[in-house]
Design an enzyme around this catalytic site. Structure first.
Site, PDB file in Angstrom:
ATOM      1  N   GLU A 183       0.796  -0.521  -5.120  1.00 47.13           N
ATOM      2  CA  GLU A 183      -0.141   0.573  -5.340  1.00 47.13           C
ATOM      3  C   GLU A 183       0.707   1.836  -5.454  1.00 47.13           C
ATOM      4  O   GLU A 183       1.040   2.469  -4.460  1.00 47.13           O
ATOM      5  CB  GLU A 183      -1.136   0.710  -4.190  1.00 47.13           C
ATOM      6  CG  GLU A 183      -2.193   1.767  -4.470  1.00 47.13           C
ATOM      7  CD  GLU A 183      -2.740   2.450  -3.234  1.00 47.13           C
ATOM      8  OE1 GLU A 183      -3.812   3.058  -3.318  1.00 47.13           O
ATOM      9  OE2 GLU A 183      -2.085   2.406  -2.182  1.00 47.13           O
ATOM     10  N   ASP A 235       0.821  -1.201   0.000  1.00 49.95           N
ATOM     11  CA  ASP A 235       0.000   0.000   0.000  1.00 49.95           C
ATOM     12  C   ASP A 235       0.861   1.259   0.000  1.00 49.95           C
ATOM     13  O   ASP A 235       1.940   1.299   0.593  1.00 49.95           O
ATOM     14  CB  ASP A 235      -0.892  -0.016   1.247  1.00 49.95           C
ATOM     15  CG  ASP A 235      -1.833   1.162   1.315  1.00 49.95           C
ATOM     16  OD1 ASP A 235      -2.703   1.268   0.439  1.00 49.95           O
ATOM     17  OD2 ASP A 235      -1.672   1.986   2.233  1.00 49.95           O
TER      18      ASP A 235
END
Length: 556
Positions: A458, A405
Site C-alpha cells: 500500500e 500497510d
C-alpha cells in the site's frame, strides 16, 4: 551472602542469578542455594539415592542454602515443607541455557530466519524434564525475570540468565504447562522497575483488556493443503485472474442473538469461506490478524506480531480457517504492519528501559498522525524480528501473501512532517535508506523462502519500481495498490451523470501509467469509514440510480 546480592534478591534486580542459585563448587565442596519464599524448610534430595540434605534459611525473605556433603555434582530435586505438607520440585537453576551458541550468534547478527522457534516461550524437554524455555532480547536491562500465575507474579522467584555480548536472556522453568499467562519483569539500566512487558515473540495473548502473553503448546492442527501450498504460486502470479475480498473478521458478521458477539475462526470457516467462494472471489485479504489492544484500530496498531488475535479463537482455530479457505480454492492474504506500533506500556516501547525497538529521537521515532512509535530499521535485531515475523505467517499459518500497510510512511523520512521535524539521511535526502533496505530484504526472503507466496504494497506516492525486482533497483514487491486509480474513480462516480462527460479523464488517466507497476485496483475499507459513507451513498441520484451505477462500477 554479600549485602549487594541480598539487596538484589529483595528488589528482584538480581542480574546474575546463576552465580547465586543452583549447585556450585565452593571451598572444595558443593553448595546449593534456592529462593522459595513460600517454604518453611527446604532440603536437597539426591535424584538417585533419595537421600535428603536440609538447607539453612539464609534470609527471612526465603533464601535457603548450604553444603550438601559431596564433591562431585549430582542430579537433585528440592523438597519444600509448607503448611500443607511436603512437595518435591525441580530447581530451574540446575538446567543449562535455552539458547544455543549458534542461535545466540545468529540472533545477535540479525540473520536468524526462524527466530520464533528460539525466542518467546517454547514448551520443551531438558534433561528429561518437561517445561518451558523462556528467552527474550533486552540488552540494556539490569535484570529480567519471568513472572506469571505459576510464581504469584513475583519477579524475585525466577530471574533469568544473561548471555553477555548478545543481550539475550533465557531460563528453563520445569513443570510449566501450556495455557499459562506470563510476562517479563524488567529492571532498566539504572535499576528502575519497568511496567510488566508482554513477550514480543508470544504465540498467543490474552483477550483485551488483559495483556499477558500465553504459553502455547506446539500446534496440533493437521494440515490438509499440501497440494495447495505446493502450487499456490500459480494463483499469485501477475498473469492470474485475481479478485480480492477484503474483510475485517470482527465486522463481517455478528451473532445478534448472543449479544452481537464476533464469529469464531471456525465459524468463519463455515460461513465466510463459502460466501466468498460463491461470490467468485479468488483471494481473501484479512485486515491485520496480529494481536492488538484496541478494537477500533482494526488491527493496524499491533503489539503481538507473532500471535493471531485471541478475539476469534486460538492459533490452531486460525489455522483451521486458512485450511478451509485453501480447500475452497481461496488464497489468503493478510495485512501486515511493520511501519509502526502503539505505545502501550506493556508493549515494545521503552522495552528494556531504553529505546530498543524504536528510534530515540521523536523526529524519527514517532508518527505524529497516529501517535505511534516507528521501528528502528537500522538495528539488525529489530529487522530480524520483523523479517522472522513475516516468514512465520507464511510457514506457521500457510498465509499466501502479505499486504504491507503504510509503505509510504516507511520510505520517506519527512512523511507527514513539517520542516524541521525530520532528520535527513546520510546523504542529505528524505529517503529512509534503512527502511528501503529492510523492505528489499523482506521481499527477497518472502519470494525466496515463501514457496509461492507474494507481497503487495500500500504505497500512495510515485515512488518508482515498487513492484520491480530488487536486482534492477526495485523494492521487490509482487504488487502495488493503485491508490491514484481509486481516488480518480470514486471522484468520477460522485459527479452527477450529466456532468461526467467533463471528467472522463479521471477514468482514462490510469491507462497512461497502468503498466509501470504490477497494480492491484483497490476500493478498500478506508474509503467507507470515518464518515466517508458507503459506495452507494457517494453516488448521486435515487436508490435505483445509485445501485445501477454501483453495479456498472463493479462490472467496470
Amino acid at each position: 551472602m554479600p549485602e549487594s546480592i541480598l539487596e538484589g534478591l529483595q528488589s528482584g534486580s538480581l542480574g546474575d542469578p546463576f552465580a547465586v542459585f543452583g549447585m556450585h563448587e565452593e571451598d572444595g565442596g558443593l553448595v546449593v542455594r534456592t529462593f522459595l519464599p513460600w517454604a518453611g524448610a527446604v532440603a536437597v534430595v539426591d535424584a538417585l539415592t533419595g537421600k535428603a540434605v536440609p538447607l539453612r534459611q539464609l534470609d527471612k525473605a526465603g533464601l535457603f542454602g548450604g553444603a550438601v556433603g559431596r564433591r562431585k555434582r549430582f542430579g537433585y530435586r528440592l523438597k519444600a515443607t509448607t503448611d500443607q505438607g511436603e512437595v518435591e520440585i525441580e530447581d530451574p537453576y540446575r538446567f543449562g541455557p535455552v539458547l544455543g551458541e549458534m542461535d545466540r550468534y545468529l540472533l545477535a547478527e540479525g540473520s536468524h530466519l526462524r527466530a520464533w522457534e528460539k525466542l518467546g516461550a517454547r514448551p520443551m524437554t531438558m534433561d528429561g524434564i518437561e517445561g518451558v524455555g523462556f528467552a527474550v532480547w533486552a540488552p540494556n536491562a539490569r535484570a529480567v525475570a519471568v513472572v506469571g500465575a505459576f510464581n504469584d507474579w513475583d519477579g524475585r522467584r525466577h530471574p533469568m540468565r544473561l548471555h553477555p555480548g548478545s543481550g539475550f536472556w533465557d531460563l528453563f522453568l520445569p513443570g510449566i504447562a501450556a495455557g499459562q499467562p506470563y510476562k517479563f519483569e524488567i529492571h532498566g539500566p539504572d535499576g528502575t522497575l519497568l511496567p510488566l512487558k508482554a513477550d514480543p515473540y508470544a504465540a498467543a495473548m490474552e483477550l483485551r483488556p488483559s495483556t499477558a502473553s500465553i504459553v502455547t503448546a506446539p500446534s496440533a492442527h493437521q494440515w490438509r493443503d499440501e497440494t495447495w501450498v505446493r502450487e499456490r504460486g500459480r494463483v499469485n502470479q501477475r498473469e492470474a485472474p485475481i479478485s480480492i475480498y477484503e474483510v475485517h473478521l470482527g465486522s463481517w458478521r455478528r451473532r445478534p442473538e448472543e449479544g452481537g458477539r464476533w464469529l469464531t475462526y471456525r465459524e468463519l470457516a463455515e460461513e465466510l469461506v463459502p460466501y466468498a467462494a460463491w461470490m467468485g472471489f479468488t483471494h481473501l485479504e484479512f485486515l491485520p490478524i496480529s494481536e492488538h489492544p484496541f478494537d477500533g484500530s482494526w488491527g493496524y496498531q499491533p503489539l503481538g506480531l507473532f500471535a493471531p488475535t485471541s478475539r476469534f479463537g486460538t492459533p490452531d482455530d486460525f489455522r483451521a480457517l486458512i485450511d478451509a479457505c485453501h480447500a475452497a480454492g481461496l488464497a489468503v492474504w493478510t495485512d501486515w504492519v511493520p511501519a509502526h506500533f502503539p505505545s502501550d506500556q506493556h508493549g515494545l516501547g521503552w522495552f528494556d528501559g531504553t529505546h530498543l525497538y524504536e528510534h530515540a529521537d521523536p523526529r524519527q521515532g514517532i508518527h505524529r498522525d497516529w501517535n505511534t512509535l516507528i521501528f528502528n530499521f537500522g538495528r539488525r535485531e529489530v529487522v530480524n524480528y520483523l523479517i522472522a515475523n513475516a516468514l512465520s505467517w507464511l510457514e506457521q499459518f500457510h498465509i499466501d501473501g502479505l499486504r504491507v500497510d503504510a509503505v509510504a510512511s516507511m520510505l520517506y523520512l519527512d512523511y507527514s512532517r513539517e520542516a524541521g521535524d525530520w532528520i535527513p539521511n546520510a546523504f542529505g535526502g528524505r529517503e529512509n535508506l534503512e527502511a528501503i533496505a529492510f523492505l528489499r530484504r523482506m521481499n527477497e526472503l518472502v519470494f525466496g523462502e515463501g514457496s509461492g507466496a507474494t507481497t503487495a504494497a500500500e504505497e500512495s506516492t510515485a515512488w518508482p519500481m515498487v513492484s520491480r525486482p530488487t536486482y534492477v533497483g526495485g523494492l521487490g514487491f509482487g504488487f502495488k495498490w493503485n491508490m491514484g486509480w481509486m481516488n480518480d474513480t470514486l471522484s468520477y462516480v460522485a459527479h452527477e451523470p450529466v456532468h461526467r462527460q467533463y471528467h472522463h479523464g479521471q477514468m482514462t488517466f490510469a491507462g497512461v501509467y497502468a503498466w509501470s507497476e504490477n497494480y492491484v485496483l483497490p476500493i478498500s475499507h478506508d474509503e467507507v469509514v470515518h464518515g466517508k459513507r458507503s459506495l452507494a451513498a457517494k453516488i448521486p441520484g435515487d436508490i435505483w440510480q445509485r445501485m445501477a451505477t454501483l453495479r456498472s462500477l463493479y462490472a467496470f
